[in-house]
Design a protein around this motif. Structure first.
Motif, mmCIF file in Angstrom:
data_model
loop_
_atom_site.group_PDB
_atom_site.id
_atom_site.type_symbol
_atom_site.label_atom_id
_atom_site.label_comp_id
_atom_site.label_asym_id
_atom_site.label_seq_id
_atom_site.Cartn_x
_atom_site.Cartn_y
_atom_site.Cartn_z
ATOM 1 N N MET A 6 9.131 -9.471 -2.518
ATOM 2 C CA MET A 6 8.567 -8.213 -2.009
ATOM 3 C C MET A 6 9.022 -7.036 -2.875
ATOM 4 O O MET A 6 8.237 -6.131 -3.163
ATOM 5 N N ALA A 7 10.283 -7.083 -3.274
ATOM 6 C CA ALA A 7 10.785 -6.028 -4.156
ATOM 7 C C ALA A 7 10.113 -6.116 -5.523
ATOM 8 O O ALA A 7 9.794 -5.090 -6.141
ATOM 9 N N ARG A 24 0.834 -1.215 0.000
ATOM 10 C CA ARG A 24 0.000 0.000 0.000
ATOM 11 C C ARG A 24 0.865 1.260 0.000
ATOM 12 O O ARG A 24 0.560 2.226 -0.704
ATOM 13 N N VAL A 25 1.912 1.260 0.805
ATOM 14 C CA VAL A 25 2.797 2.429 0.866
ATOM 15 C C VAL A 25 3.439 2.663 -0.492
ATOM 16 O O VAL A 25 3.474 3.794 -1.006
ATOM 17 N N ALA A 26 3.946 1.583 -1.098
ATOM 18 C CA ALA A 26 4.602 1.720 -2.401
ATOM 19 C C ALA A 26 3.633 2.320 -3.419
ATOM 20 O O ALA A 26 3.983 3.239 -4.172
ATOM 21 N N ALA A 27 2.398 1.793 -3.424
ATOM 22 C CA ALA A 27 1.417 2.277 -4.402
ATOM 23 C C ALA A 27 1.029 3.729 -4.124
ATOM 24 O O ALA A 27 0.865 4.534 -5.048
ATOM 25 N N GLU A 86 12.841 3.028 -9.813
ATOM 26 C CA GLU A 86 13.972 2.111 -9.685
ATOM 27 C C GLU A 86 13.742 1.363 -8.379
ATOM 28 O O GLU A 86 13.506 1.994 -7.349
ATOM 29 N N VAL A 87 13.795 0.029 -8.419
ATOM 30 C CA VAL A 87 13.637 -0.751 -7.190
ATOM 31 C C VAL A 87 14.903 -1.578 -7.003
ATOM 32 O O VAL A 87 15.308 -2.315 -7.906
ATOM 33 N N PHE A 88 15.522 -1.428 -5.865
ATOM 34 C CA PHE A 88 16.724 -2.202 -5.617
ATOM 35 C C PHE A 88 16.738 -2.742 -4.191
ATOM 36 O O PHE A 88 15.910 -2.356 -3.356
ATOM 37 N N ILE A 104 13.069 3.019 -4.819
ATOM 38 C CA ILE A 104 12.759 2.285 -3.589
ATOM 39 C C ILE A 104 13.917 1.341 -3.290
ATOM 40 O O ILE A 104 14.360 0.597 -4.172
ATOM 41 N N CYS A 105 14.400 1.368 -2.069
ATOM 42 C CA CYS A 105 15.328 0.345 -1.621
ATOM 43 C C CYS A 105 14.533 -0.560 -0.681
ATOM 44 O O CYS A 105 14.045 -0.093 0.352
#
Ligand code: SF4
Length: 321
Positions: free
Chosen positions: A73-74, A55-58, A85-87, A65-66
């Motif tokens: 999950m990533a 929810r937070v990501a959305a 960018e997701v790492f 995002i790290c």
């Protein structure tokens, strides 16, 4: 000292708050699962379970995002925030549940059940699965919303639940459904022993046992409450001066002690045994986090053809609860 002039390996890893501030200045959102150790939880902008972090990501829709957690999950964050960018601190941080459900095997089993039942089953997947499995599922759930997700499916529809047989078994017990269960399990929650639980219960008279639904039935049946991590947190926050015996990943206790310090917490099977720590989550360290932030990698990607169907399965979940 400048980041570009100093070899990274010579940089000392700062305290958690300084890491978080550095990430903020560089436009990076740090998310941490509640099963990460205290340092990583303190360094994060948000700590939560899979549903909370999804929810937070959305909602935040950040540029970078790290993710301090495990690989699936990533991937979920990438699916919900495709432009970010997701790492991750460590690309090898996997999950026995996700690894135990291969998308090609799932496709074959879905086809087998369709032939057997004369109707394609609705595939409900626990969020602990790969992006490829999310794309093949009809709807995703977390431990916190699994009952609501299952209840949202018409009684007349057969359901295939993947990949956790223990969570699925608990759902069959509590919803009265007869879902077909994939034969997967979390290697951490499978290790709790009923003998140890009962010994600990005797050693802490009056304690309240909270068990995660990923635990086997014998552990769930010996517990006072079966709850996902968010449900556990709500329960301990409402309690006053109780002793809780906690049958889930032991790092969860860090969050309980921080947010509900009025109670005492005992990990099952016991503080002297580290077998209730997730070995995959443990791969993430403060040093690797600090390095990942500087390098903006290793990056997690999701094949383009999986993005839309996986997102659809996740959005169906988010629409339920
Ligand atoms: S605790 Fe279990 S389900 Fe969670 S990441 Fe570790 S292996 Fe996977």
């Amino acid at each position: 000292m400048t980041d570009s002039a100093t070899p990274l390996e010579l940089l000392e890893t700062p305290e958690p708050a300084a890491i978080r501030d550095w990430a903020t200045e560089h436009g990076i959102l740090i998310l941490a699962h509640s099963y990460q150790d205290g340092f990583l939880q303190e360094a994060a902008h948000f700590v939560g379970d899979s549903l909370e972090l999804a929810r937070v990501a959305a909602a935040e829709n950040p540029k970078a995002i790290c993710f301090c957690g495990v690989h699936f999950m990533a991937e979920t964050a990438k699916i919900l925030c495709p432009d970010a960018e997701v790492f991750v601190p460590d690309m090898d941080a996997g999950c026995s549940l996700a690894d135990g459900c291969d998308a090609a095997d799932l496709a074959r089993y879905q086809e087998h059940l369709t032939q057997k039942l004369g109707k394609r089953p609705v595939t409900v997947s626990y969020v602990n699965c790969t992006a490829a499995v999310k794309a093949q599922a009809d709807i995703i759930c977390t431990s916190g919303n699994a009952r609501a997700v299952v209840d949202s499916i018409p009684e007349s529809d057969p359901i295939l639940f993947v990949p956790d047989k223990h969570l699925g078994g608990w759902l069959n017990e509590t919803t009265g459904r007869n879902m077909t269960l994939w034969d997967g399990a979390c290697e951490v929650h499978e290790l709790f022993s009923i003998e140890t639980m009962l010994e600990q219960k005797a050693a802490h008279p009056g304690c309240i046992i909270l068990a995660h639904p990923e635990c086997p039935a014998a552990i769930r049946n010996a517990s006072d409450f079966v709850l996902g991590t968010a449900g556990m947190l709500k329960k301990v926050k409402a309690a006053k001066g109780e002793t809780f015996l906690i049958a889930t990943e032991a790092n969860m206790i860090y969050r309980f002690e921080k947010e509900a310090p009025q109670n005492s917490y005992v990990p099952a099977p016991g503080a002297s045994c580290a077998c209730n720590l997730c070995p995959y989550m443990q791969l993430n360290t403060p040093e690797k986090l600090w390095k990942a932030l500087h390098e903006r990698g290793p990056q997690v990607t999701v094949p383009q053809e999986l993005m839309a169907p996986a997102r659809q399965s996740l959005e169906r979940m988010l629409a339920v609860i």
